[in-house]
Design a protein around this motif. Structure first.
Motif, mmCIF file in Angstrom:
data_model
loop_
_atom_site.group_PDB
_atom_site.id
_atom_site.type_symbol
_atom_site.label_atom_id
_atom_site.label_comp_id
_atom_site.label_asym_id
_atom_site.label_seq_id
_atom_site.Cartn_x
_atom_site.Cartn_y
_atom_site.Cartn_z
ATOM 1 N N PRO B 103 0.820 -1.222 0.000
ATOM 2 C CA PRO B 103 0.000 0.000 0.000
ATOM 3 C C PRO B 103 0.852 1.269 0.000
ATOM 4 O O PRO B 103 1.890 1.330 0.629
ATOM 5 C CB PRO B 103 -0.786 -0.092 1.309
ATOM 6 N N LEU B 104 0.337 2.256 -0.729
ATOM 7 C CA LEU B 104 1.003 3.556 -0.779
ATOM 8 C C LEU B 104 0.339 4.460 0.239
ATOM 9 O O LEU B 104 -0.524 5.253 -0.093
ATOM 10 C CB LEU B 104 0.856 4.163 -2.183
ATOM 11 N N THR B 105 0.756 4.300 1.486
ATOM 12 C CA THR B 105 0.139 5.114 2.533
ATOM 13 C C THR B 105 1.195 5.966 3.207
ATOM 14 O O THR B 105 2.386 5.801 2.986
ATOM 15 C CB THR B 105 -0.513 4.208 3.595
ATOM 16 N N PHE B 106 0.734 6.891 4.021
ATOM 17 C CA PHE B 106 1.636 7.758 4.778
ATOM 18 C C PHE B 106 1.725 7.212 6.192
ATOM 19 O O PHE B 106 0.808 7.400 6.996
ATOM 20 C CB PHE B 106 1.110 9.190 4.804
ATOM 21 N N PRO B 107 2.826 6.535 6.508
ATOM 22 C CA PRO B 107 2.882 5.857 7.804
ATOM 23 C C PRO B 107 2.763 6.802 8.995
ATOM 24 O O PRO B 107 2.270 6.420 10.041
ATOM 25 C CB PRO B 107 4.271 5.199 7.798
ATOM 26 N N ASP B 108 3.218 8.051 8.811
ATOM 27 C CA ASP B 108 3.243 8.933 9.960
ATOM 28 C C ASP B 108 1.931 9.668 10.180
ATOM 29 O O ASP B 108 1.772 10.357 11.181
ATOM 30 C CB ASP B 108 4.365 9.977 9.789
ATOM 31 N N LEU B 109 1.017 9.562 9.236
ATOM 32 C CA LEU B 109 -0.243 10.285 9.381
ATOM 33 C C LEU B 109 -1.336 9.330 9.837
ATOM 34 O O LEU B 109 -1.225 8.122 9.694
ATOM 35 C CB LEU B 109 -0.642 10.921 8.042
ATOM 36 N N SER B 110 -2.411 9.910 10.327
ATOM 37 C CA SER B 110 -3.499 9.078 10.813
ATOM 38 C C SER B 110 -4.285 8.490 9.654
ATOM 39 O O SER B 110 -4.151 8.914 8.506
ATOM 40 C CB SER B 110 -4.430 9.904 11.698
ATOM 41 N N VAL B 111 -5.131 7.533 9.981
ATOM 42 C CA VAL B 111 -5.962 6.888 8.960
ATOM 43 C C VAL B 111 -6.825 7.927 8.257
ATOM 44 O O VAL B 111 -6.917 7.977 7.030
ATOM 45 C CB VAL B 111 -6.835 5.804 9.615
ATOM 46 N N ALA B 112 -7.457 8.778 9.038
ATOM 47 C CA ALA B 112 -8.338 9.787 8.445
ATOM 48 C C ALA B 112 -7.565 10.689 7.501
ATOM 49 O O ALA B 112 -8.021 11.027 6.410
ATOM 50 C CB ALA B 112 -9.004 10.605 9.551
ATOM 51 N N ASN B 133 -12.405 13.260 10.808
ATOM 52 C CA ASN B 133 -12.461 11.986 11.515
ATOM 53 C C ASN B 133 -13.826 11.341 11.380
ATOM 54 O O ASN B 133 -13.952 10.133 11.184
ATOM 55 C CB ASN B 133 -12.108 12.177 12.992
ATOM 56 N N ALA B 134 -14.858 12.180 11.449
ATOM 57 C CA ALA B 134 -16.212 11.628 11.359
ATOM 58 C C ALA B 134 -16.449 11.054 9.963
ATOM 59 O O ALA B 134 -16.987 9.949 9.818
ATOM 60 C CB ALA B 134 -17.229 12.716 11.682
ATOM 61 N N GLN B 135 -16.064 11.796 8.960
ATOM 62 C CA GLN B 135 -16.275 11.298 7.601
ATOM 63 C C GLN B 135 -15.485 10.026 7.365
ATOM 64 O O GLN B 135 -15.942 9.090 6.718
ATOM 65 C CB GLN B 135 -15.857 12.355 6.572
ATOM 66 N N ALA B 136 -14.261 10.012 7.881
ATOM 67 C CA ALA B 136 -13.443 8.814 7.720
ATOM 68 C C ALA B 136 -14.123 7.633 8.402
ATOM 69 O O ALA B 136 -14.199 6.536 7.853
ATOM 70 C CB ALA B 136 -12.058 9.045 8.300
ATOM 71 N N ALA B 137 -14.607 7.881 9.613
ATOM 72 C CA ALA B 137 -15.275 6.795 10.335
ATOM 73 C C ALA B 137 -16.464 6.293 9.538
ATOM 74 O O ALA B 137 -16.726 5.088 9.469
ATOM 75 C CB ALA B 137 -15.710 7.288 11.717
ATOM 76 N N ALA B 138 -17.176 7.230 8.920
ATOM 77 C CA ALA B 138 -18.355 6.831 8.144
ATOM 78 C C ALA B 138 -17.961 5.938 6.976
ATOM 79 O O ALA B 138 -18.579 4.910 6.727
ATOM 80 C CB ALA B 138 -19.079 8.084 7.635
ATOM 81 N N ILE B 139 -16.918 6.339 6.267
ATOM 82 C CA ILE B 139 -16.503 5.522 5.128
ATOM 83 C C ILE B 139 -16.065 4.145 5.589
ATOM 84 O O ILE B 139 -16.425 3.123 4.999
ATOM 85 C CB ILE B 139 -15.354 6.206 4.365
ATOM 86 N N LEU B 140 -15.280 4.139 6.664
ATOM 87 C CA LEU B 140 -14.779 2.856 7.151
ATOM 88 C C LEU B 140 -15.941 1.974 7.593
ATOM 89 O O LEU B 140 -15.936 0.768 7.372
ATOM 90 C CB LEU B 140 -13.793 3.075 8.299
ATOM 91 N N THR B 141 -16.925 2.590 8.224
ATOM 92 C CA THR B 141 -18.082 1.791 8.642
ATOM 93 C C THR B 141 -18.819 1.251 7.421
ATOM 94 O O THR B 141 -19.249 0.102 7.414
ATOM 95 C CB THR B 141 -19.049 2.656 9.466
ATOM 96 N N SER B 142 -18.927 2.098 6.394
ATOM 97 C CA SER B 142 -19.648 1.632 5.218
ATOM 98 C C SER B 142 -18.916 0.477 4.566
ATOM 99 O O SER B 142 -19.504 -0.323 3.848
ATOM 100 C CB SER B 142 -19.820 2.771 4.212
ATOM 101 N N LEU B 143 -17.617 0.412 4.811
ATOM 102 C CA LEU B 143 -16.863 -0.729 4.299
ATOM 103 C C LEU B 143 -16.921 -1.899 5.258
ATOM 104 O O LEU B 143 -16.376 -2.957 4.989
ATOM 105 C CB LEU B 143 -15.398 -0.332 4.068
ATOM 106 N N GLY B 144 -17.519 -1.658 6.399
ATOM 107 C CA GLY B 144 -17.679 -2.747 7.345
ATOM 108 C C GLY B 144 -16.438 -3.070 8.150
ATOM 109 O O GLY B 144 -16.287 -4.178 8.646
ATOM 110 N N VAL B 145 -15.542 -2.125 8.294
ATOM 111 C CA VAL B 145 -14.341 -2.413 9.086
ATOM 112 C C VAL B 145 -14.311 -1.531 10.317
ATOM 113 O O VAL B 145 -14.893 -0.449 10.332
ATOM 114 C CB VAL B 145 -13.045 -2.164 8.277
ATOM 115 N N THR B 146 -13.610 -2.007 11.332
ATOM 116 C CA THR B 146 -13.465 -1.176 12.523
ATOM 117 C C THR B 146 -12.016 -0.779 12.666
ATOM 118 O O THR B 146 -11.211 -1.498 13.244
ATOM 119 C CB THR B 146 -13.890 -1.945 13.785
#
Lengths: 390, 844
Positions: B103-112, B133-146
């Motif tokens: 994955p091409l992610t930014f290790p030092d930044l938060s998930v959101a 954070n809220a929007q991120a949580a919403a997307i993650l929930t819609s994907l069914g992950v915690t």
């Protein structure tokens, strides 16, 4: 994971400009360019101020080239391994102080302070009485050698970046030097080092001894670098440590040995430097001199990413810098502008290097699978893994 | 900035269900055609599997659609319109997202932040973290992950990081997701979770393409399957209308006569190499086999099966953790390649470009690298004998080149590989391990390599050949071993081996994968704790230092502290800039000289024209410093000069300029208002308030503006940042300019402490103190993270040391040394912790 993606798009002969140079390597090209610059600067200074060509000036120049050139060669070795050594100036201070202690037989202050008048036997053997200058010199050279071993070990075993390790060294060794003599300046001629002073500042075959030593060191290191197995391995390790390992090269040992050799060379240069100054003030001695070495090496063709560089190039780079400084003097500008000139030379050297590398990258046909794009700036110092593409 | 250029062709007859269509796509690399005439349609609300052997072209197809490569032929239509997709950013703009195996992610930044970087939601112009954070949580929930959106990505497992990547794609309204071998590194339960997410997306109308090797997974998740073979599409099937066997047959079926036919007219000799129960956690387990003299044993399997790891273990590059290696019947201790070579082993590595050859070196230097010491006499190389040996082998292997002195990078892949073979043949090995020896080589050269390997076996060398090309395996091998996910899953004699059998063993029909629990455990999230801990740690050290100091000298808190604060302020102001520079993986050595230059210029200006108001003087100082910093930025960002060199140059240059401008004389009198900054109105000098203001402003900007967050992203993972549209060059220039401006501001304040400005001494050695403070304060020297609070604490600590040392009776000689020790301790602990949490391995 499809490494076909890195293949060149076609197979074709070298671009015309390279063929014109008769297939000369990039190193040779740079050397010739610097030699040309040296001649240019020399001619320019000479034309501007004929005092340039006086025996006094030339002798002075040769002496300085000798002094600076020796440890620039050492820096070149370290840079070839993709490392760097910021501690050279502070090591000179420490070495100078140590040399003066050995020559004069003085007691280093901390021992007197902590241990009192009754010294344990080993220390009493080493300190407190003057040593003949050959032994003192050996002892003095031993200090940077040990320091070089230490740096090399920390870099290869603990895997700290050379920048950080030698930065700490820069800060630490000078403090140590100042403590040993309570920050008092050491003078060699009065402390019983007359023979050494005479030797180091004298002349052989009409040339200053430091210059002669430079030639000897350059020849020895040149042979080591270009004609010995060790040198082959050094370039390979600096170029691509992983590939070198896969070919059976013990990269940790090679890198450490480069730092140790740098230590020896710094030790030799340090004697000349200490004696030339005649008075070693631990706080000010050789402050910032590592930058001169880095400048000379970079201008002389050593790439900070490792695997490139030649002894001739470094020596020529030193000559260029000394000449520029001399030019500044003879032109009448204040000596602080030397720094500016050095800065300008560093820029130009880096830009030219960049230009050559980019030319190589852009010539897709031939050089398409050239080494990975180097990371920017600090990365060069921090991340030594150049073999992964970014 | 994204570029999408719709070509002039009119919209062709378009099935509205098709999101993306590829027509006749082809792609060649280096003259080798890897994809020909591929046509596929990705439909909305469908998961489309792409299967094929290694090198069949499925990954290339996905990358073409995802914009990583540009097609050599054919075209892609998005939503019915033929479109040109020049880069991944353009693909994202079109709603196409490629999810990578790594994955091409930014290790030092938060998930959101990973999801929203460069596009964070804003309120009144500043980043709205709560909303993000809220929007991120919403997307993650819609994907069914915690997954906690506030968590730093560094601690996440690969599976979770892939989910974050998917969430980012969705947040950018991606309607087409291409999953490139994303399950290769996942445990079965993680795969289940991933599939749940994928099904959710499919049901929401997205079009998904799934590239994978495990046929049981393909049949589990995909609605439709496209099979590729040798760069061409050989079948489109609906999953429910086909079977695993049929797919297998389509994957591998091909005429066999194209390959070199090996004549075997000798019997294998004694066992040359034997391995017993080799294990290496996370890579392979319980590997046992042997290779006899004169025998060719092929090690087949899919990419990632662990074959290269086994080879590296035998050769000593990454030795096994348990198990035995026996050479000619005797147990061998192989700790490094040197030992292996001494025992007669040779390894031709899989990654020719990075491990096999040294590109810029000449052919003969490469060829003789392994035997350089054998050729040497008394440690000196004998180039003549090296060259003549090279020439011998060049002729024997029929390498096509201009001269053995030309750089090896000028040779074609096939000829490079021949030189690599030559290099190892020169060591006169008894056992050769060849890892994908004919990868990336054209047909003609392949045949030659096969002939060579065959003759080596005839001479009695034991050959272990790792290959992913089944025809090659079947043509060359006396015995075929198959690995899957780190274990041996099949062994076949030459007469029994068929492509289907090998493929079946490689894809795991009927074999359980037992590796999961062992190696796929998520990485410890210690790293995110560490940042918190780091700040607390240094705060504790500061408090401790102050306590000790005030115990020893009771007036420390009243007098000494003021001195500390004043000393620290200048450092702190400049350190804010240096911290930002280091975050972007650069360094600025010129800050001291910049400070000195601005101090002199402004000092002289005020002397000659006392009418300047404080504000004007401040402005001049900041602008001048900013210009000096901008110069650095230009060198680093536009001219690609390494920052250490560029700022080294400006360090000397600016110092020289200082001297020239001042004529060597110091500036003696300084306006009252300037010196008043260091006076004490009510216990705390003004200068401290200024510095505090700068620190707070920096913290606000870095924490709450998009550009500030972009700085962290640029340092954390530059390629990923570029992919998200962050202009790295602009960021670098900005950061250096700001640092210069701050140094300039500090130059103005410098004059307030001492009533004169000395051109030589102003700012001398300051860069070191500043770097020390930043490093001690926890800013990662690898870039990507740093905190204002930590840096301020670092400055405070250095200030306390500065003031407290004399109080403790330690001479000031040791001040710098103590700084050095602090840096060493800080850097060592940071490196240690990073390695523990797997950071160092992840660095690009």
């Amino acid at each position: 994971m499809n490494d076909l993606e890195h293949l060149p798009d076609a197979s074709a002969p070298a671009p015309p400009w390279r063929r014109a140079l008769g297939g000369m390597s990039a190193a040779r090209t740079k050397e010739i360019a610097i030699a040309g610059l040296v001649l240019l600067v020399g001619a320019g200074t000479c034309w501007n101020n004929p005092a340039f060509l006086t025996a006094y000036n030339l002798d002075n120049l040769m002496q300085r080239v000798g002094m600076y050139g020796i440890f620039s060669i050492g820096m070149g070795l370290v840079i070839i391994t993709a490392g760097i050594d910021l501690s050279v100036g502070s090591v000179f201070a420490l070495e100078g102080v140590f040399l003066s202690i050995m020559l004069s037989g003085a007691w280093p202050w901390p021992f007197t302070y902590f241990v009192g008048p009754h010294w344990p036997w080993p220390l009493r053997y080493v300190f407190g009485h003057p040593w003949p200058w050959p032994v003192a010199c050996l002892g003095a050279v031993a200090i940077p050698t040990l320091i070089g071993w230490f740096h090399g070990t920390v870099v290869t075993r603990i895997k700290l970046q050379p920048f950080i390790v030698t930065l700490c060294g820069y800060l630490f060794y000078r403090s140590l030097a100042r403590t040993l003599v309570i920050d008092k300046s050491q003078e060699f001629s009065s402390l019983g080092g007359q023979a050494l002073v005479a030797l180091a500042t004298g002349h052989t075959l009409g040339m200053p001894r430091s210059f002669v030593t430079l030639i000897v060191v350059a020849i020895v290191v040149g042979i080591l670098l270009h004609r010995s197995v060790w040198g082959r391995y050094l370039y390979a390790v600096g170029r691509n440590e992983e590939a070198a390992r896969y070919s059976g090269i013990n990269s940790a040992r090679i890198i450490t040995s480069a730092y140790i050799l740098n230590g020896v060379i710094v030790g030799i240069a340090g004697i000349f430097i200490a004696v030339e100054a005649d008075s070693v003030s631990p706080n000010n001695h050789a402050v910032g001199w590592e930058l001169s070495a880095i400048a000379a090496a970079v201008v002389g063709g050593c790439s900070l990413w490792g695997g490139e560089g030649s002894v001739i190039g470094v020596v020529l780079g030193t000559v260029l810098l000394i000449l520029l400084r001399n030019m500044v003097n003879l032109v009448g500008a204040p000596s602080q502008t030397e720094g500016m000139v050095m800065g300008a030379v560093i820029f130009i050297g880096a830009l030219v290097d960049q230009f050559l590398t980019n030319r190589r990258k852009k010539a897709k046909i031939v050089y398409a699978d050239a080494p990975a794009t180097p990371q920017r700036g600090f990365d060069v110092i921090t991340a030594g893994d150049k073999s992964k593409p970014s | 900035m994204t570029n999408t250029a719709a070509t002039a062709a009119p919209a062709i007859e378009h099935d509205p269900n098709v999101a993306v269509r590829a027509d006749g796509l082809s792609k060649s690399f280096g003259g080798i055609l890897v994809l020909k005439n591929a046509s596929v349609a990705l439909r909305k609300g469908e998961i489309h599997g792409l299967v094929g052997e290694n090198g069949a072209g499925k990954s290339t197809l996905a990358k073409l659609i995802g914009g990583v490569h540009v097609p050599s032929g054919g075209h892609i239509s998005v939503g019915g319109r033929v479109t040109h997709i020049p880069n991944p950013a353009a693909a994202i703009a079109l709603g196409i997202a490629l999810i990578h195996q790594e994955p091409l992610t930014f290790p030092d930044l938060s998930v959101a932040e990973n999801i929203f970087i460069h596009r964070q939601p804003r309120r009144y112009g500043i980043v709205d973290w709560a909303s993000m954070n809220a929007q991120a949580a919403a997307i993650l929930t819609s994907l069914g992950v915690t997954i906690n959106p506030r968590q730093k990505v560094r601690g996440l497992s690969i599976a979770d990081q892939q989910t974050v990547e998917m969430a980012a794609a969705i947040s950018q309204h991606a309607k087409v997701l291409l999953m490139d071998e994303t399950t290769a590194a996942l445990t079965p339960s993680e795969v289940k979770d991933l599939f749940r997410v994928m099904r959710q997306l499919r049901d929401q109308g997205a079009a998904l393409a799934f590239i994978g090797h495990r046929l049981e997974e393909i049949f589990d998740i995909c609605d439709r399957i496209t099979i590729l073979r040798d760069g061409e599409i050989v079948g489109h099937k609906l999953t429910r209308e086909t079977s695993i066997d049929e797919v297998l047959r389509l994957m591998v079926g091909r005429p066999m006569d194209a390959m070199f036919a090996r004549q075997i007219d000798h019997k294998p000799g004694d066992v040359a190499l034997e391995v017993r129960s080799l294990c290496r956690a996370g890579e392979f387990e319980d590997i046992s086999f042997n290779v006899r003299q004169g025998e060719i044993v092929a090690l087949a399997g899919l990419v990632g099966a662990g074959r290269t790891e086994v080879a590296r273990a035998i050769f000593g590059v990454a030795p096994a953790e348990s198990g035995e290696v026996l050479i000619a019947g005797k147990s061998a201790r192989i700790n490094g390649p040197r030992d292996a070579m001494r025992l007669g082993l040779a390894l031709v590595p899989e990654d020719r470009q990075h491990h096999g050859v040294l590109m810029p070196l000449s052919v003969w230097r490469n060829a003789t690298l392994a035997i350089a010491d054998r050729l040497a006499r008394l440690g000196f190389v004998r180039d003549s004998s090296a060259k003549s040996q090279t020439a011998d082998y060049v002729e024997r292997l029929q390498v096509r080149l201009r001269s053995i002195g030309q750089p090896i990078r000028e040779l074609s892949g096939g000829n490079q590989q021949k030189i690599v073979l030559a290099k190892w043949l020169m060591t006169k090995p008894r056992i050769m391990i060849l890892d994908e020896p004919t990868r990336g080589i054209d047909i003609g050269a392949k045949a030659e390599v096969h002939k060579l390997v065959s003759s080596l076996a005839a001479e009695g060398i034991a050959v272990l050949m790792i290959s992913s090309e089944l025809p090659e395996v079947l043509a060359m091998a006396d015995r075929v071993l198959v690995m899957r996910e780190g274990r041996l899953t099949g062994e076949f004699e030459r007469k029994d081996a068929t492509q289907e059998k090998i493929m079946a063993a490689a894809t795991g029909q009927g074999v359980a994968a037992a590796m999961d629990a062992a190696h796929r455990s998520p990485q410890p999230s210690g790293a995110s704790l560490w940042t918190r801990f780091r700040e607390l740690g240094i705060a504790a050290v500061v408090v401790l230092a102050m306590t000790i100091a005030s115990c020893l000298q009771p007036r420390f808190l009243s007098n000494g502290l003021r001195g500390v604060l004043i000393d620290s302020t200048l450092i702190a102001i400049v350190a804010m800039g240096q911290m930002m520079v280091i975050i972007t993986r650069n360094i600025d050595l010129s800050v001291g000289s910049t400070l000195g230059l601005t101090a002199i210029v402004v000092g002289k200006l005020l002397l000659d024209h006392p009418g300047f108001s404080p504000i004007e003087a401040g402005l001049i100082a900041v602008v001048l410093g900013g210009m000096l910093g901008l110069f650095n930025g230009l060198l680093v960002a536009l001219l690609d000069v390494p920052s250490i060199i560029a700022t080294l140059g400006t360090y000397t240059a600016y110092r020289g300029l200082t001297f020239i401008y001042s004529g060597g004389k110091q500036v003696d009198s300084v306006p009252r208002w300037l010196t008043a900054l260091s006076q004490v109105p009510a216990g705390v000098p003004w200068i401290v308030y200024l510095a505090a203001g700068v620190a707070v402003a920096t913290a606000m900007w870095l924490g709450y503006s998009r550009t500030g967050r972009d700085i962290f992203a640029a340092g954390s993972n530059p390629p990923a940042a570029r992919l998200r549209g962050i202009g790295i060059r602009g960021i670098l220039m900005l950061v250096f300019t700001i640092t210069g401006a701050l140094s300039g501001f500090a130059g103005l304040l410098y004059a307030s402490r001492i009533p004169y400005v000395n051109p030589e001494g102003a700012g001398k050695q300051m860069e070191l103190v500043v770097i020390s403070a930043v490093v001690i304060g926890g800013t990662n020297v690898f870039g990507g993270s740093g905190s204002v609070l930590g840096t301020v604490l670092g400055c405070l600590l250095l200030g306390i040391i500065n003031v407290a040392l004399p109080t403790l009776g330690v001479s000031d000689f040791w001040q710098l040394a103590v700084y050095g020790l602090c840096i060493l301790v800080a850097a060592t602990t940071d490196t240690f912790i990073q390695r523990r949490s797997g950071l160092a391995a992840e660095l690009p």
